[in-house]
Design a protein around this motif. Structure first.
Motif, PDB file in Angstrom:
ATOM      1  N   PHE A 180       0.834  -1.209   0.000  1.00  0.00           N
ATOM      2  CA  PHE A 180       0.000   0.000   0.000  1.00  0.00           C
ATOM      3  C   PHE A 180       0.867   1.257   0.000  1.00  0.00           C
ATOM      4  CE2 PHE A 180      -2.216   3.348   2.448  1.00  0.00           C
ATOM      5  CZ  PHE A 180      -3.256   3.584   1.563  1.00  0.00           C
ATOM      6  N   LEU A 181       1.848   1.320   0.928  1.00  0.00           N
ATOM      7  CA  LEU A 181       2.664   2.529   1.074  1.00  0.00           C
ATOM      8  C   LEU A 181       3.649   2.729  -0.079  1.00  0.00           C
ATOM      9  CD1 LEU A 181       3.415   2.479   4.907  1.00  0.00           C
ATOM     10  CD2 LEU A 181       1.828   3.946   3.682  1.00  0.00           C
ATOM     11  N   LEU A 194       0.008   6.877  -4.828  1.00  0.00           N
ATOM     12  CA  LEU A 194      -0.084   7.449  -3.472  1.00  0.00           C
ATOM     13  C   LEU A 194      -0.747   8.816  -3.477  1.00  0.00           C
ATOM     14  CD1 LEU A 194       3.357   6.470  -1.898  1.00  0.00           C
ATOM     15  CD2 LEU A 194       1.139   5.427  -1.517  1.00  0.00           C
ATOM     16  N   SER A 195      -0.969   9.364  -4.666  1.00  0.00           N
ATOM     17  CA  SER A 195      -1.650  10.664  -4.758  1.00  0.00           C
ATOM     18  C   SER A 195      -3.040  10.613  -4.128  1.00  0.00           C
ATOM     19  CB  SER A 195      -1.773  11.070  -6.223  1.00  0.00           C
ATOM     20  OG  SER A 195      -0.676  10.640  -6.972  1.00  0.00           O
ATOM     21  N   PHE A 251       9.075  10.846   3.201  1.00  0.00           N
ATOM     22  CA  PHE A 251      10.241  10.743   4.083  1.00  0.00           C
ATOM     23  C   PHE A 251      10.566   9.286   4.426  1.00  0.00           C
ATOM     24  CE2 PHE A 251       8.847  15.115   4.789  1.00  0.00           C
ATOM     25  CZ  PHE A 251      10.059  15.777   4.629  1.00  0.00           C
ATOM     26  N   PHE A 252       9.645   8.395   4.075  1.00  0.00           N
ATOM     27  CA  PHE A 252       9.853   6.972   4.366  1.00  0.00           C
ATOM     28  C   PHE A 252      10.328   6.235   3.101  1.00  0.00           C
ATOM     29  CE2 PHE A 252       7.047   8.481   7.691  1.00  0.00           C
ATOM     30  CZ  PHE A 252       7.645   7.934   8.813  1.00  0.00           C
ATOM     31  N   PRO A 253      10.922   5.061   3.269  1.00  0.00           N
ATOM     32  CA  PRO A 253      11.505   4.404   2.087  1.00  0.00           C
ATOM     33  C   PRO A 253      10.485   3.777   1.134  1.00  0.00           C
ATOM     34  CG  PRO A 253      11.783   3.017   4.017  1.00  0.00           C
ATOM     35  CD  PRO A 253      11.174   4.296   4.505  1.00  0.00           C
ATOM     36  N   PHE A 254       9.273   3.487   1.645  1.00  0.00           N
ATOM     37  CA  PHE A 254       8.314   2.696   0.860  1.00  0.00           C
ATOM     38  C   PHE A 254       7.927   3.353  -0.469  1.00  0.00           C
ATOM     39  CE2 PHE A 254       7.408   2.395   5.457  1.00  0.00           C
ATOM     40  CZ  PHE A 254       7.890   1.118   5.678  1.00  0.00           C
ATOM     41  N   ALA A 255       7.660   4.676  -0.408  1.00  0.00           N
ATOM     42  CA  ALA A 255       7.169   5.375  -1.604  1.00  0.00           C
ATOM     43  C   ALA A 255       8.156   5.299  -2.763  1.00  0.00           C
ATOM     44  CB  ALA A 255       6.881   6.835  -1.262  1.00  0.00           C
TER      45      ALA A 255
END
Lengths: 265, 266
Positions: A187-188, A195-196, A208-212
């Motif tokens: 999901f992330l 993710l928009s 700021f997180f690695p998932f995106a």
């Protein structure tokens, strides 16, 4: 180095034995991709733009997103690590002159080969099928940055999986946790949809997180929705996360080993 | 007598499964959270899409949520009653099926209830809330509601039988062809499509496939149509007929597979 090359070769040979499972995965993916195509086609009959994407961009997001997903996937390494801890198989590796972390990384490289090749071949087929809808990349330089970001993304995803697998040091059965993390990461990372769709604050936080940076960000770069400079900044953020994750894995490994009881031996 | 015995065995297996799960309470909690997360993702997806379009293939947001809810109920019931069917492949490969064959009870029943997944009850909980929200906007006299709910329950039962029969049919392949790849993965990806209104399949061949060969539109779309748009006796008849045919065919397939079982790893 030679011993790790042998590990890659062994894992690769093992995958050749179980290739029918890989093909089954791929057929399942074909169904999933066609279904996503059907649902988005139905949606775009009533509107021209969704999350700022037109129809062709959404189809491109699905096809290129899946391609990146196949390349960065490690096919359940969290389960492999947690099973080694649960079954006590880890003890075999502790007695051998090799690092378990390096073993996991190299073994994963051999393990994914067949799945990776079949995934890429399948997506090339889909790119041909949807050639009239697929949007061409903005420029060749962005493709180079995407290749870079996807390679780092593979290792980020692998490090996350190894880390999640190590939770088995503290709780013997982690199947529920792994399945929760798999959904969360998909999901992330934008694996279900761009993710928009997230509210603006959550969207900014997710950067700021690695998932995106695993699926969503390279696809945005491909579609020309972010510039090459921002793309390079993305690579930098991923590399920082890779270093952070490596540090966390080291700490968790040392603490985990103190709790390790060799259950199941 | 047989039914009493079957009920007793099912509840024993349910008790065992709960005890197994509760041996690792944190893991069980994460399984529940994971199931909840999966269900919520479907709902969020529907809600976000409907911000951009008022209806998709003739279904508005509340109606689409009723389809999702109906699918979640059937899926929740399947995994909380017959989860082990999806594990037949491993059972056959490890030779464990041999143990079931020698027991004085129907093997298909034993294999079906051998393990149940209590965490999947969460799907039914989420679905009940969704149904409450989705159907809240509809106003009918009480007697109409009672009739609709009865028909809806019958169609849910049919959907359950169709899902179970398809699950059995796919998994019996492993009994006579042990190395036949993981067909369950393909099956799961196809069956998941049932959680969206069947009308999104714009292609005629896809509609024919999903209403006859793999009749997944009878799982959630048809029950949801009945409760939202009103009674269609022909659809109720077709749903019941397909459930009956699916069950008979899957039973025959199961018996055929068992007659070709050659045992493995034992």
């Amino acid at each position: 180095m030679k011993k790790y090359l042998i590990l890659i070769a062994n894992a690769w040979q093992r995958q050749l034995v179980y290739r029918s499972t890989v093909y089954a995965y791929r057929l399942g993916n074909v169904v999933e991709i066609l279904f996503q195509f059907a649902i988005w086609t139905s949606v775009y009959k009533g509107t021209d733009l969704v999350f700022g994407y037109n129809y062709n961009e959404m189809i491109t997001y699905i096809i290129i997103g899946w391609l990146i997903n196949f390349i960065t996937d490690n096919y359940g390494m969290a389960d492999v690590v947690s099973r080694d801890i649960q079954n006590g198989t880890l003890s075999n590796y502790l007695l051998k002159p090799l690092s378990y972390f390096k073993y996991s990384v190299t073994m994963s490289l051999g393990r994914i080969t067949i799945a990776l090749l079949s995934g890429v071949a399948m997506q090339i087929f889909f790119i041909y099928v949807f050639r009239h809808q697929i949007v061409a990349p903005e420029n060749i330089l962005s493709v180079a940055v995407i290749v870079l970001i996807v390679i780092v993304g593979y290792f980020v995803r692998l490090f996350l999986s190894i880390l999640f697998g190590m939770i088995a040091f503290w709780t013997t059965d982690v199947s529920g946790l792994n399945s929760f993390f798999a959904i969360l990461i998909r999901f992330l990372s934008g694996g279900y949809a761009p993710l928009s769709l997230l509210p603006a604050a959550l969207y900014s936080a997710s950067m700021f997180f690695p998932f995106a940076y695993i699926v969503f960000f390279p696809t945005q770069l491909y579609l020309g929705k972010v510039s090459i400079m921002i793309g390079l900044r993305g690579v930098l953020i991923e590399v920082v996360w890779l270093i952070v994750l490596y540090g966390i894995i080291k700490i968790v490994w040392h603490r985990g080993l103190k709790r390790y009881e060799g259950v199941g031996m | 007598m047989v039914y009493r015995k079957a009920c007793k065995i099912y509840f024993l297996k349910l008790k065992n499964s709960i005890m197994m799960r509760m041996a690792y309470p944190f893991n069980f909690l994460m399984m529940v959270v994971s199931v909840f997360g999966q269900a919520m993702l479907n709902i969020i997806f529907i809600k976000v899409i409907y911000q951009y379009v008022p209806n998709i293939s003739g279904w508005n947001q509340e109606q689409a949520l009723v389809v999702v809810a109906t699918y979640l109920i059937i899926e929740g019931l399947i995994w909380t009653t017959t989860a082990y069917v999806a594990g037949i492949r491993n059972t056959v490969r490890r030779g464990i099926l041999d143990y079931e064959l020698v027991k004085p009870m129907d093997t298909q029943f034993l294999v079906s209830v051998w393990r149940v997944d209590p965490e999947d009850a969460m799907r039914v909980v989420v679905a009940s809330y969704l149904l409450f929200v989705g159907l809240g906007s509809l106003s009918f006299p009480l007697i109409v509601w009672a009739g609709k709910i009865l028909i809806y329950l019958l169609l849910i039962f049919n959907g359950y039988i169709i899902f179970y029969s398809l699950l059995i049919a796919v998994n019996t392949v492993y009994i006579w062809a042990i190395e036949s790849g993981n067909l369950t993965l393909i099956f799961e990806n196809i069956i998941r499509m049932a959680q969206y209104p069947g009308d999104i399949f714009f292609h005629k061949s896809a509609r024919i496939f999903f209403s006859s060969v793999m009749p997944i539109i009878f799982l959630a779309t048809v029950p949801a149509k009945m409760i939202i748009f009103g009674l269609d006796y022909m659809l109720v008849f077709y749903s019941s007929l397909i459930a009956l045919i699916s069950f008979i065919l899957s039973r025959k397939l199961w018996n055929y597979a068992l007659s070709h079982y050659s045992s493995a790893s034992s």
